[in-house]
Design an enzyme around this catalytic site. Structure first.
Site, short mmCIF file in Angstrom:
data_model
loop_
_atom_site.label_atom_id
_atom_site.label_comp_id
_atom_site.label_asym_id
_atom_site.label_seq_id
_atom_site.Cartn_x
_atom_site.Cartn_y
_atom_site.Cartn_z
N THR A 1 8.73 -1.03 -1.13
CA THR A 1 8.89 -0.01 -2.47
C THR A 1 7.27 -0.55 -2.73
OG1 THR A 1 9.80 -1.30 -3.03
CG2 THR A 1 10.82 0.53 -3.18
N GLY B 1 5.34 -1.61 -5.08
CA GLY B 1 4.90 -2.52 -5.71
C GLY B 1 5.90 -4.29 -5.20
N CYS B 2 6.14 -4.37 -4.37
CA CYS B 2 6.69 -4.87 -4.16
C CYS B 2 6.40 -5.00 -2.31
CB CYS B 2 8.51 -4.36 -3.23
SG CYS B 2 9.38 -4.40 -5.00
N SER B 3 5.99 -4.38 -1.83
CA SER B 3 4.74 -4.62 -0.24
C SER B 3 3.95 -4.64 -1.00
CB SER B 3 5.00 -3.19 0.18
OG SER B 3 6.16 -2.62 0.70
#
Length: 203
Positions: A82, A84-86
């Site tokens: 995803t 923001g996570c990546s």
């Protein structure tokens, strides 16, 4: 190109499969506070899974045993691959790994409710080898223990957070969402965790 296409198809299938297991998770608890999990000790029975090369069967680990006698940083994200996570959360720990080690961290673990195959593929994509260990909380046991269940129309996910645990006991907890429901993802990123949780502990 064929290998990339196979990897992409596997990730999509694994993500879709996770959606059908959403009902297995318990209902969300009350909104969690910065300090609500501080002082808790991981009980036996929180099982996380680690994907293996060449699609071998994932290995299972009991979190209490995994963190025993160690200083561990655990970051949880709503989902693998995803934006923001990546782009921010996970990379902040990869890029600050050397500093984390210098401050006494024995291991950095990233979890999400995606299955172990998806977490493994995401770790390869992000260059986590030797820095961040990618473990699946597909059963939701860690998420339920911490009360970080996030409502989602597709699958059950964990709210974003980072915690520090020493000898299996949580000493610091940095949620990525405020008590008012507003997202504060930077609170869970490595620079803030280092400044307020690790460097602060040295003062």
């Amino acid at each position: 190109m064929k290998a990339f296409g196979l990897l992409t198809s596997t990730v999509l299938l694994a993500t879709q499969t996770s959606a059908f297991t959403a009902r297995a998770f318990s209902s969300p608890t009350a909104t969690f506070l910065m300090s609500s999990n501080v002082g808790k000790t991981f009980p036996s029975g929180i099982t996380l899974k680690e994907g293996q090369p060449d699609y071998a069967s994932p290995l299972s680990f009991d979190l209490a045993e995994l963190t025993s006698g160690k200083k561990v940083v655990i970051l949880a994200v709503p989902g693998a691959f995803t934006p923001g996570c990546s782009k921010s959360h996970l990379p902040s720990f990869i890029n600050n790994f050397d500093q984390l080690k210098s401050l006494g961290v024995d291991e950095v673990i990233c979890t999400a409710t995606n299955d172990a195959y998806t977490m493994y593929a995401w770790g390869v994509d992000q260059g986590c080898a030797g820095k961040v260990r990618m473990l699946s909380d597909s059963s939701g046991s860690l998420m339920n223990f911490l009360g970080t269940v996030k409502d989602d129309p597709i699958m059950k996910r964990s709210e974003r957070y980072t915690l520090i645990a020493e000898g299996g006991k949580i000493t610091h907890f940095f949620p990525g969402v405020g008590t008012d429901g507003q997202k504060t993802p930077e609170n869970a990123w490595a620079p803030n965790v280092i400044e307020k949780g690790l460097e602060g502990a040295k003062v």
